[in-house]
Design an enzyme around this catalytic site. Structure first.
Site, mmCIF file in Angstrom:
data_model
loop_
_atom_site.group_PDB
_atom_site.id
_atom_site.type_symbol
_atom_site.label_atom_id
_atom_site.label_comp_id
_atom_site.label_asym_id
_atom_site.label_seq_id
_atom_site.Cartn_x
_atom_site.Cartn_y
_atom_site.Cartn_z
ATOM 1 C CG ASP A 105 70.720 -8.504 -113.442
ATOM 2 O OD1 ASP A 105 70.020 -7.507 -113.568
ATOM 3 O OD2 ASP A 105 71.930 -8.478 -113.171
HETATM 4 C C1 GLC Z 1 74.507 -11.836 -111.097
HETATM 5 C C2 GLC Z 1 74.509 -10.332 -111.027
HETATM 6 C C3 GLC Z 1 73.620 -9.833 -109.927
HETATM 7 C C4 GLC Z 1 72.272 -10.475 -110.000
HETATM 8 C C5 GLC Z 1 72.380 -11.986 -110.054
HETATM 9 C C6 GLC Z 1 71.056 -12.671 -110.217
HETATM 10 O O1 GLC Z 1 75.183 -12.349 -110.011
HETATM 11 O O2 GLC Z 1 75.798 -9.853 -110.798
HETATM 12 O O3 GLC Z 1 73.489 -8.442 -109.994
HETATM 13 O O4 GLC Z 1 71.547 -10.078 -108.885
HETATM 14 O O5 GLC Z 1 73.210 -12.355 -111.112
HETATM 15 O O6 GLC Z 1 70.485 -12.447 -111.444
#
Ligand code: GLC
Ligand code: GLC
Length: 818
Positions: free
Chosen positions: A490
């Protein structure tokens, strides 16, 4: 070894032996619609379905002192005031114990020969929590004590507590009846629900105004009512409504008394919200009929015992579907109890409400909830089916998906929007897992409209095909998938170019026209193709299966051509077409996600590329605490890379150990046959193993945390963000399917372990499609992988697949590796 507690594996409980754990160690109450978070000091709160819009009790996140609000029980015994859960008075206890179990928590404290034990749980089928109390006099004299039970109400939009509390200061109301305190806000107009806090025994006093009970300038550590020895019968008009019951108890030597509180949520039909009469001018009485039903059902100790026994049976049933008998304590307790338990919690909560997630900001995540399903389809097939349809219904007709939806309305969250280009591809994985588990191919024909076209008449299969098509229609210059706002990571925001404080890295920037590509999505797409081809085969669409496999092969080729750096898979191309995750970069030379997904996507399995990628992970990213997300850490902000470069080195996505993606490497190593490494990586992040270094690790040793600080950080090995992480589901997949090797498929149960060479054997009991498989794996030759003999109910079969229908009701399977 761990000064704070231990596993009671037999009881499926984690026992905390002192209250001052390094962080509050929490548990969840509730399995269906009503939930609570409860710490080892009884901190936390409860809510009905949505922790923002239907929160009953108040919790002050991120406050000082930590974890100060919750289910408060005060004892006044002579001049001594104490809490059985130690906090908030922090009066020294003569003994303390907290047992976090499956959907319940029991906290027992003793002081001056009075012992109080309270079991907190949510009965199945009810929307309330029970506080089941036993109070005993262990002394040789008669004792008269006072017990106070206390909650602080907040049945309003929990966001308003931070942003518009001036309004709440005037809206909160209460109603009091003998033994029951009711709380409402906005009830006269837009809400049809109320909260209640009821005592099973007559009380000798109550308060509903916080200032009266606590005192304006006092604190929970010394509430005025308890200090003075009586409540004052206050009625809250706005401000801070609370529920406080005072119960005077006399106990003979050795005598134990039992009573309970019910803290719950009730709804009325709109036309039956009110009872006759007014509580006071301008406040009509609530229709309490729904509460009366609950009170009648949970009237006495016998009914409480029954409800508790039902809860125990419910969990025993769930945890009997996949069970392992093995001489490895970490595997045994994680697989048989805690990992599966955590999977259920993520099913219920997605990433919304935990000790680290406020319950306000995040609904059900599209990618998160799809992945969470991988860990629960065997336990909750019916709910998984519904969840799949709910998730698919937040996909738009152009193939993009709302990144989150609100659990109450099931509507996509437009502030966060879509355009996370991995999102659509998790659906085929989850649907495949569901169908493999259940055989329910009919779900594919279930009608499921697009979020922007309520009359689209589309089916779930249409959503799956649209998802695949979306990726193929959005390829970049290297024929790799465009990343959009971000992929699984993300924080890899290649199109946001954010320089404005406070703006969301995920939502900023324009993804239209950008060419930033993701190698991770490419690998994920390849696996999704494999799943789709299985699904097509199952419904007799052979041609479609062949076509999707051809797309997979083209994508694999694209990864080999444009996504390989020489010793590992590249991570991405940024909006300028520059490589990310390449030896040619100054920082961020190698990322974990594309190594995992390259291999799981089947790229380079034949020619050693896959092996090389995983060896590079081992050399450059693996540590005793798990595998680092990327190396070297980013030391400065790169506007073209986004949030990943915003964190101090060693934390979160900037070279933290993000446990979720560690599980993909475990699977990948198992896929390539290296059981020793797969298991080494499994143990490196295994919570129960963290008991050995708990003062460094600090989070709960019974559930996975999202992150452990990496070696670049000043606090290496320290965990954060326990409970709500995709690590739960994927760890279960890694150990149950890839390592222990028992995998449901559309054609039957596949038995293909990949274990450390020194494991001698183990037994898995797996309920699947109406049969119970008892699978004995023996490893007499000390290998990792390779089924030499598979005997099913006395009959040897070729290969690793036990076809559906093979064997009796109980299927005895002997699997010899060699
Ligand atoms: C958090 C979010 C998830 C994402 C992860 C890595 O756990 O909930 O959607 O993939 O971070 O960034
Ligand atoms: C509150 C609101 C304000 C409104 C006033 C009277 O102060 O913030 O906008 O005018 O109440 O309703």
């Amino acid at each position: 070894m761990n000064p704070y507690g231990y596993f009671d594996d037999e009881a499926r409980e984690y026992v905390i032996t002192r209250p001052d754990t390094p962080l509050p160690w929490i548990n969840y109450l509730g399995a269906e619609d009503f939930f609570g978070i409860i710490s080892n000091c009884a901190g936390g709160y409860s809510f009905y379905r949505d922790a923002r819009m239907r929160r009953l009790t108040r919790y002050r996140y991120n406050s000082v002192p930590l974890d100060s609000n919750g289910r408060l029980l005060y004892i006044r015994d002579g001049e001594t005031c104490w809490n059985p859960s130690w906090r908030p008075t922090r009066t020294d206890l003569d003994s303390y114990e907290c047992r976090h179990g499956m959907g319940y928590t029991r906290i027992a404290g003793q002081k001056n020969s009075v012992s109080v034990s309270s079991t907190f749980f949510v009965p199945l089928g009810q929307t309330c929590e029970v506080w089941d109390l036993r109070i005993a006099n262990m002394s040789a004299h008669t004792k008269t004590i006072q017990l106070y039970g206390f909650v602080e109400w907040c049945l309003w939009d929990a966001m308003d507590d931070a942003s518009n509390f001036q309004r709440n200061y005037s809206t909160g109301q209460v109603e009091v009846e003998p033994q029951v305190i009711y709380h409402v806000t906005e009830y006269r107009e837009r809400r049809n629900h109320f909260a209640y806090f009821a005592s099973s025994v007559p009380t000798s006093g109550f308060d509903t105004d916080r200032n009266a009970f606590v005192g304006l300038y006092d604190g929970y550590n010394r509430p005025r009512a308890v200090a003075q020895g009586h409540c004052s019968g206050s009625i809250a008009h706005g401000w801070h409504p609370v529920g406080a019951h005072q119960i005077d108890i006399t106990l003979e030597p050795g005598q134990e008394k039992r009573l309970h509180f019910l803290l719950g949520y009730a709804e009325n039909p709109d036309d039956r919200k009110f009872a006759a009469g007014e509580v006071r001018p301008g406040q009509q009485a609530i229709n309490k009929a729904p509460f009366e039903l609950v009170r009648a059902a949970l009237a006495d100790s016998a009914s409480i015992d029954r409800a508790f026994a039902e809860l125990k049976d419910y969990w025993a049933g769930l945890l009997s579907i996949y069970a392992v008998d093995i001489d490895e304590p970490h595997v045994s307790r994680m697989v048989n109890t805690w990992n599966q338990y955590q999977c259920m919690v993520t099913l219920n909560m997605s990433r919304s409400a935990s000790y680290f997630e406020s319950g306000i900001g995040r609904g059900m995540g599209y990618r998160d909830s799809n992945q969470d399903l991988l860990g629960v389809v065997h336990m909750q097939p019916a709910r998984a089916r519904q969840r799949l349809l709910d998730l698919a219904a937040t996909q738009l007709s152009d193939g993009t998906c709302f990144h989150q939806y609100q659990p109450l309305t099931k509507k996509g969250n437009s502030e966060v929007g879509g355009g996370f280009n991995d999102d659509p591809l998790w659906l085929p994985l989850a649907v495949y897992a569901y169908i493999a588990e259940t055989g329910d191919t009919e779900i594919l024909a279930a009608s499921c409209a697009y979020a922007d076209k309520p009359d689209s008449g589309s089916t779930l299969l249409d959503h799956l095909e649209l998802s695949m098509d979306y990726t193929l229609r959005n390829l970049g210059p290297h024929a790799l998938p465009l990343i959009g706002h971000a992929d699984w990571n993300d924080c890899l925001n290649l199109n946001c170019f954010s320089t404005t404080p406070g703006e969301s890295f995920q939502c900023a920037g324009d993804i239209g026209g950008s060419n930033a590509e993701s190698v991770m999505i490419a690998g994920l797409f390849c696996m999704a193709c494999d799943k789709m081809s299985g699904i097509y085969d199952a419904i007799g669409r052979r041609v479609a299966a062949v076509i999707v496999l051809a797309s997979r092969d083209r994508m694999r080729q694209a990864v080999r051509d444009g996504g390989w750096d020489g010793d590992w898979f590249l991570r991405a191309y940024d909006a300028y077409g520059h490589k990310i995750g390449s030896a040619s970069c100054d920082e961020g030379q190698i990322f974990i996600e594309s190594q995992g997904w390259g291999v799981l996507g089947g790229v380079g399995l034949e020619d050693g590329q896959a092996r090389k990628a995983l060896d590079s992970v081992n050399e450059r990213l693996a540590t005793p605490n798990g595998i680092i997300l990327q190396q070297p850490a980013y030391s400065k902000y790169h506007v073209e890379l986004g949030e990943v470069t915003s964190y101090p080195p060693g934390y979160k996505e900037n070279a933290g150990i993000f446990t979720h993606n560690n599980t993909w490497i475990q699977c990948a190593e198992a896929l390539l046959g290296n059981g020793d490494r797969a298991y080494e990586y499994y143990l490196a992040i295994c919570p129960s193993k963290k008991e050995e270094q708990i003062d460094t690790y600090r989070c709960e040793p019974y559930v996975y945390s999202q992150m452990t600080a990496g070696p670049d950080s000043p606090t290496p090995g320290e965990a954060k963000n326990a409970f709500l992480t995709g690590t739960a589901a994927w760890s279960f997949v890694a150990i149950a399917q890839y390592i222990l090797g028992v995998t449901p498929t559309l054609e039957g149960l596949r038995i293909d372990p990949c274990i450390p060479r020194d494991w001698k054997g183990y037994r898995v009991t797996r309920k699947f499609r109406g049969k119970t498989y008892v699978i004995d794996v023996a490893n007499p030759n000390g290998v990792s992988r390779g089924v030499k003999k598979l005997v099913v109910d006395g009959r040897a079969i070729d290969g690793t697949l036990i076809p559906l229908g093979e064997g009796g009701e109980t299927v005895n399977v002997a699997c010899e590796l060699g």
